[in-house]
Write a protein that holds these residues in place. Structure first.
Motif, short mmCIF file in Angstrom:
data_model
loop_
_atom_site.label_atom_id
_atom_site.label_comp_id
_atom_site.label_asym_id
_atom_site.label_seq_id
_atom_site.Cartn_x
_atom_site.Cartn_y
_atom_site.Cartn_z
N SER A 38 -65.97 42.68 -44.75
CA SER A 38 -65.29 42.34 -46.00
C SER A 38 -63.86 42.87 -45.94
O SER A 38 -63.52 43.73 -45.11
CB SER A 38 -66.02 42.97 -47.19
OG SER A 38 -65.88 44.39 -47.14
N TRP A 39 -63.04 42.34 -46.86
CA TRP A 39 -61.68 42.86 -46.98
C TRP A 39 -61.70 44.31 -47.43
O TRP A 39 -60.88 45.13 -46.99
CB TRP A 39 -60.85 42.00 -47.95
CG TRP A 39 -60.30 40.80 -47.27
CD1 TRP A 39 -60.73 39.51 -47.37
CD2 TRP A 39 -59.22 40.79 -46.33
NE1 TRP A 39 -59.98 38.69 -46.55
CE2 TRP A 39 -59.05 39.45 -45.91
CE3 TRP A 39 -58.39 41.77 -45.80
CZ2 TRP A 39 -58.07 39.07 -44.98
CZ3 TRP A 39 -57.41 41.40 -44.89
CH2 TRP A 39 -57.27 40.06 -44.49
N GLU A 40 -62.63 44.66 -48.32
CA GLU A 40 -62.73 46.05 -48.80
C GLU A 40 -62.99 47.00 -47.64
O GLU A 40 -62.40 48.09 -47.56
CB GLU A 40 -63.82 46.15 -49.86
CG GLU A 40 -63.48 45.41 -51.16
CD GLU A 40 -63.59 43.89 -51.08
OE1 GLU A 40 -64.23 43.34 -50.14
OE2 GLU A 40 -62.99 43.23 -51.95
N GLU A 41 -63.87 46.58 -46.72
CA GLU A 41 -64.15 47.41 -45.54
C GLU A 41 -62.90 47.56 -44.67
O GLU A 41 -62.59 48.66 -44.21
CB GLU A 41 -65.28 46.76 -44.74
CG GLU A 41 -65.71 47.56 -43.53
CD GLU A 41 -66.80 46.85 -42.73
OE1 GLU A 41 -66.63 46.73 -41.50
OE2 GLU A 41 -67.80 46.41 -43.34
N ALA A 42 -62.18 46.47 -44.47
CA ALA A 42 -60.97 46.53 -43.65
C ALA A 42 -59.91 47.40 -44.30
O ALA A 42 -59.30 48.26 -43.64
CB ALA A 42 -60.42 45.11 -43.44
N LEU A 43 -59.68 47.22 -45.60
CA LEU A 43 -58.65 48.00 -46.29
C LEU A 43 -59.00 49.49 -46.32
O LEU A 43 -58.11 50.34 -46.20
CB LEU A 43 -58.45 47.44 -47.71
CG LEU A 43 -57.90 46.01 -47.76
CD1 LEU A 43 -57.97 45.47 -49.18
CD2 LEU A 43 -56.50 45.94 -47.19
#
Length: 142
Positions: A38-43
């Motif tokens: 997810s984007w949350e994981e990447a950020l």
């Protein structure tokens, strides 16, 4: 020579505006980078401060035929008419009353997801509907 391009919008809420354009155009949010679920994981992994998580967004045509839309957060609100806008061709091949019916039905659908109708216009035998997205960016239905 062919040049690819993307359309960039300034916005107060890039995630919400991206959701609108996904629903309006049948687009999808760009996938997170490879290796992240997810984007949350990447950020989180990149240690991006949580207050910046909604500073950028991008949505794309899942078929790859339409331009990518990049949405960047800006502090100032929109104050003047766009000099460039999108024209959504939703009534191709239709004429007269059938065309107008399709235009009005699509305007109603877009209003239900946050757009606003500005006006219906006719000129030289052509009719279109001027609208605004949830942040006030103008676009037309043709």
């Amino acid at each position: 020579m062919s040049t690819s391009f993307q359309v960039t919008f300034d916005a107060a809420d890039p995630l919400a505006l991206g959701e609108f354009w996904c629903a309006a155009l049948g687009y999808v949010r760009d996938a997170p980078p490879q290796g992240f679920a997810s984007w949350e994981e990447a950020l989180t992994a990149w240690e991006v401060p949580r207050e910046l998580w909604n500073s950028k967004n991008a949505v794309s045509d899942p078929d790859g035929s339409g331009p990518r839309i990049f949405i960047q957060q800006v502090p100032e609100p929109k104050t003047v008419k766009n000099r460039v806008h999108l024209d959504l061709n939703v009534s191709a091949g239709r004429t007269g009353g059938e065309r107008l019916e399709v235009l009005r039905a699509e305007a109603a659908r877009l209003e239900a997801i946050g757009a606003r109708t500005v006006e219906e216009r006719s000129e030289l035998g052509d009719t279109w509907i001027v609208m605004q997205d949830p942040e006030g960016n103008e676009f037309c239905l043709q």
